[in-house]
Design an enzyme around this catalytic site. Structure first.
Site, PDB file in Angstrom:
ATOM      1  CD  GLN A 401      21.257  14.400  -0.016  1.00 57.20           C
ATOM      2  OE1 GLN A 401      22.646  14.092   0.036  1.00 57.20           O
ATOM      3  NE2 GLN A 401      20.749  15.594  -0.467  1.00 57.20           N
ATOM      4  CE  LYS A 488      21.781  25.325  -6.052  1.00 58.06           C
ATOM      5  NZ  LYS A 488      21.181  24.662  -4.911  1.00 58.06           N
TER       6      LYS A 488
END
Length: 668
Positions: A401, A488
């Site tokens: 990531q 988010k």
């Protein structure tokens, strides 16, 4: 928006008011309702057309009911699971003794066509729990959902919200022209007025196994997938897109272009990148690192494993344990006699990087002058995805990531969110993605998955919404899609053939700073709690690689292409001439090579065209005498007689400009 002048009941078939049959439902005071709903003069009523997002979902849900009725006509012993609409289609789960065969699907499709022609009306009935149990007595899966009605467990089942929820229980009858009930199902609706509205823009696509309520502990059902569109032409257009998507499948291209593989010896969901794939990945990461450093991010690095206590503090062991690999018992202890024993300390492979970054923040005192503090890491993480969900590089068990965690004061939150969103959008554009919309993921009331103070959730959600709306991009709600610690924004990007991919996420987190007791000293000399922003631009390098591979169908821009230039001599005698040109290119950082194989020139051209090399340099007697070279492009066009110095500069400029070069015009 319309308001009736008096109480009215819209006709059950809806055609008297909407003779073109484009309207399939109503939005009454903000709620979706059947077209036959009774409304009053005080109601705000809006027609829902079949080509709208809600209209398509209603059409697909109704088609799923036609599928289920057809299955039970052919296989009366089949038990009904759930049948929700999904992106571009629908599915329905069935409990059957034997898996469906291709012959079964043919028979089911014919039966669906009969049901559509019969124009059965969808009629909604409100029932009590006892009535629902009596009517669904032969359907064990429906009975289980009835038992979950009104609780969070119903919503936790994928697709179950179309059947039961916090509201009243309803059953839909399929009523024939003679007024007889031909079939019924537990369902919240709404539906199109009748099966005739399902039309002929649908098809069944495949069969798969699916565990009831998504748990391997439950029975495995048979899931029939289908797609549905308002017209046959739209169905054909969708099928054409599927054909194009199949050509672009990154798993297929990865093998053909020798980019990556999943060796059995390593395990499912764990990839290895071959040299050509490795250099693409390197370039993706290299440019991202340049962007990070240029925008004030600091680079950190953390280990792959940790004591379990770290994830207890973060909350991941409480809320994410099913997605983590089982613990390892480590930590050897040597006593005074030299005997080795184990303490029994449990270590975990990390599924995410944020707890580690919190420890870096907490490692010493922090001042408000250091904020925003942007910690960035290309961190390898491991998640125990179920084997049935693994899909090439888009769903893996081991991934890297591009993870950033930003620590800010309360006053800096909005400005940093704006900065992060602008950074994300510009970087994605540099990789060739330009068509975006935003999704705002929020908590689901009553769901115990979401932790933290409600007031902080509301504050975080309002701030994210303000930033998203300020971007000018379309904003789509995603209720219940938040992370367990905060809401988010997700950047959704459309690729070259119109498919949508979730790309970057920006998450606002008031909870982890509290759980880790993070503090900074403010200008008042007092201790304050920072706000934490989680930002991942790619999601994972592996998934982003797959998306770019499919977006470009393997024909990458020159800067990302594994081999940027290949020299092809007309005859072996001219290979040294091309060797010299390639040496000049390599000195400028270009990935270039000369094909010295024994193949004839036409075959060399075909080989490198198939391998999607963006630029082929061809040289023979005329070029070598004149100090020129000929360009051949992916589309087969060619430009002749380019002086070598000019050719080198054009290639270097195309790389620097991140140009997608497929034709002669692209390099003009």
């Amino acid at each position: 928006m319309t308001t009736p002048s008096a109480d009215v009941s819209y006709p059950a078939d809806g055609f008297a008011l909407f003779p073109d049959r484009s309207v399939v439902a109503l939005r009454v005071n903000g709620d979706l309702k059947d077209l036959a709903t009774v409304v009053t003069a005080s109601d705000a009523v809006e027609p829902v057309t079949v080509d709208s997002a809600d209209g398509l979902s209603i059409l697909r849900h109704s088609t799923a009911h036609v599928l289920a009725q057809a299955v039970q006509r052919i296989k009366p012993q089949a038990n009904l699971g759930i049948g929700p609409p999904i992106t571009d289609g629908f599915y329905y789960d069935f409990g059957v003794a034997e898996p469906f065969t291709p012959e079964d699907l043919k028979a089911i499709k014919k039966e669906m066509e009969r049901i559509v022609r019969e124009n059965q009306r969808f009629v909604r009935r409100v029932v009590t729990e006892d009535e629902a149990r009596a009517e669904m007595a032969g359907e064990p899966f429906k009975l289980e959902l009835i038992g979950l009605a009104g609780g969070p467990g119903a919503g936790a089942t994928e697709g179950a919200s179309v059947e039961v929820g916090a509201g009243e229980l309803t059953i839909y009858d399929n009523v024939t022209r003679d007024g007889e009930t031909a079939w019924k199902d537990l369902c919240r609706g709404p539906h199109v007025p009748g099966t005739r509205l399902v039309g002929n823009g649908w098809d069944l696509t495949r069969v798969a196994g699916a565990y009831w309520r998504g748990s391997e502990k439950n029975p495995q059902l048979q899931r029939i997938y289908g797609t549905a569109w308002p017209t046959k032409d739209e169905l054909r257009a969708y099928q054409h897109r599927l054909e194009e998507a199949a050509k672009r499948d990154h798993r297929k291209l990865g093998k053909e272009l020798d980019l990556f593989s999943f060796p059995d010896e390593i395990g499912p969901g764990l990839s290895v990148f071959h040299p050509k794939g490795g250099i693409i990945r390197y370039e993706i990461e290299r440019y991202m690192r340049e962007r990070l450093l240029a925008n004030g991010y600091e680079v950190v690095n953390t280990p792959h494993i940790t004591k379990g206590d770290l994830f207890m503090t973060s909350g991941h062991l409480q809320w994410y344990a099913d997605g983590m690999y089982p613990p390892m018992v480590l930590d050897e202890v040597v006593d005074e006699d030299g005997h080795v024993s184990r303490e029994g300390q449990e270590y975990y492979l990390k599924p995410m990087n944020c707890p580690f970054h919190n420890l870096i923040f907490r490692s010493r005192g922090r001042s408000y002058r250091e904020l925003p503090l942007r910690l960035s890491e290309f961190g390898s993480v491991y998640r125990y995805e179920k084997s049935g969900t693994l899909s090439g590089l888009t769903r893996v068990r081991g991934m890297t990531q591009d993870d950033t965690h930003i620590y800010v004061t309360a006053d800096q939150v909005k400005g940093e969110l704006v900065h992060s969103l602008e950074f994300v959008l510009q970087t994605l554009r540099d990789y060739g993605l330009n068509d975006f919309y935003l999704e705002l993921s929020t908590k689901e009331e009553g769901n115990p998955k979401f932790i933290g103070d409600d007031a902080l959730w509301e504050q975080a959600t309002a701030t994210l919404r303000e930033v998203a709306e300020g971007s000018g991009l379309e904003l789509v709600p995603d209720p219940g899609g938040a992370a367990f610690y905060g809401p988010k924004i997700s950047v959704q990007a459309r690729d070259a053939i119109g498919r949508t991919w979730q790309m970057s996420t920006i998450q606002l987190d008031f909870n982890q700073p509290e759980r880790f007791q993070l503090e900074y000293t403010g200008p008042d000399g007092e201790k304050h709690r920072p706000v934490m922003i989680h930002r991942a631009l790619f999601g994972s390098i592996e998934r982003f690689f797959a998306i770019l591979l499919e977006h470009y169908a393997g024909a990458f821009p020159v800067w990302l292409a594994p081999v940027q230039v290949v020299g092809i001599p007309v005859a072996d005698a001219f290979a040294p001439y091309l060797d010299d040109i390639v040496a000049q290119l390599r000195a400028r950082g270009v990935r270039a090579e000369v094909d010295h194989s024994d193949d004839r020139m036409p075959k060399k051209i075909r080989t490198h065209t198939t391998q999607k090399v963006p630029l082929q340099l061809i040289a023979g007697e005329q070029d070598s005498s004149a100090g020129t070279v000929s360009f051949r492009f992916r589309d087969g066009t060619q430009t002749n007689g380019i002086p070598v110095a000019d050719a080198v500069e054009k290639i270097v400029a195309a790389i620097a400009g991140k140009t997608l070069v497929n034709t002669a015009e692209d390099l003009a």
